[in-house]
Design an enzyme around this catalytic site. Structure first.
Site, mmCIF file in Angstrom:
data_model
loop_
_atom_site.group_PDB
_atom_site.id
_atom_site.type_symbol
_atom_site.label_atom_id
_atom_site.label_comp_id
_atom_site.label_asym_id
_atom_site.label_seq_id
_atom_site.Cartn_x
_atom_site.Cartn_y
_atom_site.Cartn_z
ATOM 1 N N GLY A 173 -19.767 -26.528 64.975
ATOM 2 C CA GLY A 173 -20.624 -25.980 65.872
ATOM 3 C C GLY A 173 -21.722 -26.934 66.394
ATOM 4 C CG ASP A 174 -24.843 -28.672 64.096
ATOM 5 O OD1 ASP A 174 -25.542 -27.880 64.612
ATOM 6 O OD2 ASP A 174 -25.019 -28.936 62.662
ATOM 7 C CB THR A 175 -19.528 -32.153 66.488
ATOM 8 O OG1 THR A 175 -18.997 -31.064 65.940
ATOM 9 C CG2 THR A 175 -20.142 -32.868 65.266
#
Length: 403
Positions: A173-175
């Site tokens: 989700g972050d990337t």
């Protein structure tokens, strides 16, 4: 310590990165890998927590830091002090982009709302990364990748129907959010430079980035009332497209769900009659009989050692790929030739294998000049002298804990 980055299409772009860990800093990494000057603001004394993350280290140095910090310059500022906020404003006043991933409202609390910053620098593009976005009922909640993946519907369809949905082995989700934020940043810069010269705010939420990857699940629910369920190693009603065992116990992905591709797979299997079998003759028929078909393909694949299996699939033009560990990826000649895995010499890490820069540009490719400074505020003298501070003023700010 290195100086300017003489490579990439973003040479001349000045970026201030405020934030920590993954999502926000990965936006800065995309900029830095393609030649932008990225000033990473870190809290004096502690710095970005990613400096100390990960249990595997090299001589006391984390192996996460060189991935997130490469090509960036470290500037220390205590943003909780008014003098620190004033310093940040001076750096932002000269920047093209500000990246931040604080809890929504934090910039405003520090007197650095988008309106206030753009009054100082009308062309500033502000990239705001958060769990849920800058508005809405959940905006003020802190959020991590795992929560965004869960609430967006992405985690629900992962795993097996009879098991709790597992997480991914990375902070996906972050990337994902960082990539969407970078995309938004580039669009905002294009609009600024082509149509009026004003910046704008890019509001990138982890939940929405994950939600954006859900393909046809929304329309399937809207018009057919279908709620897609987890489907294990394949996708429901898509066959053959799954992982299959080789004789040595390793696994390979074979994707032959298109009619022409399936026919080629039957040739590789030496079972061409399957292409005209009523159970498998169309995409829909194969989906309805996926379990039977997967069993047939698995029976065939498990009769061959992996090298022979790959050779057969390659010979008949079938889409395939072994499930590689990172050791196999690092040793793969294709990744090596493409520059996605490369060796880099660094004063702190010695010769170290690092991921390359993607995507590949023909005229202005990105590169890795250095792996990030180990010292917090390593570039203070260079950057603060740029905005008019002399050495005694810099030393005084350091003594008083402002930088």
């Amino acid at each position: 310590m290195s100086g300017e980055t003489p490579f990439g299409p973003l040479q001349g772009l000045r970026v201030v990165e405020m934030g920590q860990l993954l999502a926000g800093p990965f936006v800065g990494s995309r900029c830095a890998d393609f030649g932008a000057e990225v000033l990473k603001i870190e809290a004096p004394g502690s710095g970005d927590p990613i400096r100390n993350w990960g249990r595997l280290q090299h001589e006391g140095k984390t192996l996460w830091w060189p991935i997130m910090a490469r090509n960036k310059k470290s500037v220390s500022i205590n943003l909780r002090k008014e003098e620190g906020q004033d310093l940040a404003r001076k750096l932002i006043a000269e920047a093209d982009v500000l990246i931040e991933n604080f809890k929504p409202g934090t910039l405003e609390k520090w007197g650095m709302s988008p309106a206030q910053l753009q009054a100082l620098n009308p062309g500033l593009v502000i990239v705001r990364v958060s769990g849920f976005g800058q508005t809405g009922p959940y905006a003020e909640r802190p959020g991590f990748a795992s929560v965004g993946e869960a609430m967006s519907g992405m985690r629900y369809i992962n795993g097996y129907p009879d098991m709790p949905p597992p997480r991914y082995g990375i902070s996906l989700g972050d990337t994902l959010t960082a990539l969407f934020a970078f995309e938004g940043m580039m669009m905002a810069l294009y609009r600024r430079d082509r149509n009026g010269g004003r910046g704008q705010v890019v509001d990138a939420a982890i939940t929405e980035s994950c939600f954006a990857m859900l393909e046809s699940t929304v329309t399937e629910y809207s018009k057919a009332g279908a709620i897609r369920q987890p489907s294990g190693t394949g996708i429901a009603k898509i066959a053959p497209s799954n992982i299959y065992p080789a004789k040595d116990g390793t696994y390979i992905v074979i994707a032959a769900n298109v009619d022409s591709m399936f026919r080629r797979l039957t040739q590789a299997m030496g079972q061409t009659h399957l292409a005209d079998d009523p159970r498998f003759v169309t995409h829909i028929a194969r989906g309805d009989h996926a379990d039977q078909l997967d069993s047939m393909v698995a029976e065939w694949s498990s009769s061959l050692e992996m090298p022979e299996l790959k050779a057969r699939l390659k010979e008949f033009g079938v889409v395939y790929g072994p499930i590689n560990s990172i050791a196999q990826v690092v040793d793969d000649p294709h990744f090596r030739e493409r520059g996605m895995v490369r060796e880099h010499h660094d004063d702190d890490f010695g010769t170290i294998t690092i991921p390359g820069v993607f995507p590949v540009l023909s005229e202005t490719p990105g590169d890795v000049a250095w792996l990030g400074p180990q010292e917090i505020g390593a570039h203070n003298a260079e950057i603060y002298s740029r905005i008019g501070l002399d050495q005694s003023e810099i030393a005084d700010l350091k003594t008083r804990g402002v930088i």
